[in-house]
Design a protein around this motif. Structure first.
Motif, short mmCIF file in Angstrom:
data_model
loop_
_atom_site.label_atom_id
_atom_site.label_comp_id
_atom_site.label_asym_id
_atom_site.label_seq_id
_atom_site.Cartn_x
_atom_site.Cartn_y
_atom_site.Cartn_z
N ARG A 5 0.85 -1.19 0.00
CA ARG A 5 0.00 0.00 0.00
C ARG A 5 0.89 1.24 0.00
N GLN A 31 -2.85 5.53 -3.46
CA GLN A 31 -3.71 6.68 -3.25
C GLN A 31 -2.85 7.94 -3.29
N ALA A 45 -5.75 7.77 8.31
CA ALA A 45 -7.00 7.06 8.02
C ALA A 45 -6.78 5.60 7.64
N GLU A 46 -5.61 5.27 7.08
CA GLU A 46 -5.37 3.92 6.58
C GLU A 46 -3.94 3.49 6.89
N TRP A 48 -0.29 2.15 5.77
CA TRP A 48 0.51 2.27 4.56
C TRP A 48 1.85 1.57 4.73
#
Length: 236
Positions: A5, A31, A45-46, A48
């Motif tokens: 990611r 992203q 938020a996520e 990585w």
């Protein structure tokens, strides 16, 4: 294999788009964020694996964003994108914990190589950390190994079945390896301060242990210290 990611934090839309397309083509999950504040929000938020981070950003700078990331997270890889002559920024970024940097303008092949290198380094570091954590759960002496959380014991490379009391006794001996422990110390720590029973119970259980972890393998991990008690040492 699970996709790595990658978050791109880059305010130049053309560069960000090219990076996005190339990384997606290489089968990464990608992203984008166009400024430092958006990048920080997306970072939070996520999870990585890698952040490709331009230093010159609106909102907050890449250096400030890196500082915030490293104050919370030392594991996610960060690849800085810097201007050709920004030596001070490179030094600051590396000091703050960036894994690598690449200068503009760059060839996409070089960036992809640095991406692979950063991700490989993080994977190896994560595996090493897991291995170290696993190793910390084991106590050992010679070829006797005990895992407290799994309540497993091995001697001579073979699993050994112990009763709960035998396990607790061996754990206490291994935890205090190379220390001579008196019978009273062992009795208090393994059986408890309020134990009422035969005082030779320690000797009986030491014999049980020796019959399971020493005698079948021709070893002598548990040593008797005459007049005092017992000690476990590394030699067999």
């Amino acid at each position: 294999m699970e996709q790595a990611r990658i978050l791109i934090v880059e305010d130049e839309e053309k560069i960000a788009r090219v990076l996005e397309l190339e990384l997606i083509y290489e089968n990464y999950y990608v992203q984008k964020a166009s400024d430092g504040l958006e990048g920080f929000a997306m970072y939070q938020a996520e999870p990585w694996d890698l952040i490709i981070l331009d230093i010159m950003l609106p909102g907050i700078s890449g250096i400030e964003l890196l500082r915030r990331i490293r104050s919370q997270n030392t594991k996610t890889a960060v690849l800085l994108v810097t201007a050709k002559d920004s030596v001070e920024d490179k030094v600051s970024g590396l000091d703050l914990g960036a894994n690598d940097y690449i200068t503009k303008p760059f060839q996409i092949e070089e960036l992809l190589a640095r991406v692979r290198s950063s991700l490989r380094f993080q994977t190896e570091a994560a595996l090493k950390t897991e291995a170290e954590a696993e190793e910390e759960q084991w106590l050992s002496a010679g070829d006797v190994r005990l895992n407290e959380s799994a309540r497993e014991v091995y001697a001579g490379g073979e699993p050994v079945e112990l009763t709960r009391r035998e396990f607790d006794l061996l754990y206490y001996l291994l935890k205090n390896k190379k220390q001579v422990l008196s019978r009273d110390q062992i009795l208090e720590q393994v059986w408890g301060f309020d134990y009422i029973g035969e005082t030779n119970v320690v000797d009986v259980y030491i014999r049980y242990l020796r019959n399971k972890i020493d005698k079948p393998f021709g070893t002598a991990h548990i040593q008797t210290v005459r007049g005092i008690g017992y000690v476990v040492k590394d030699f067999s």
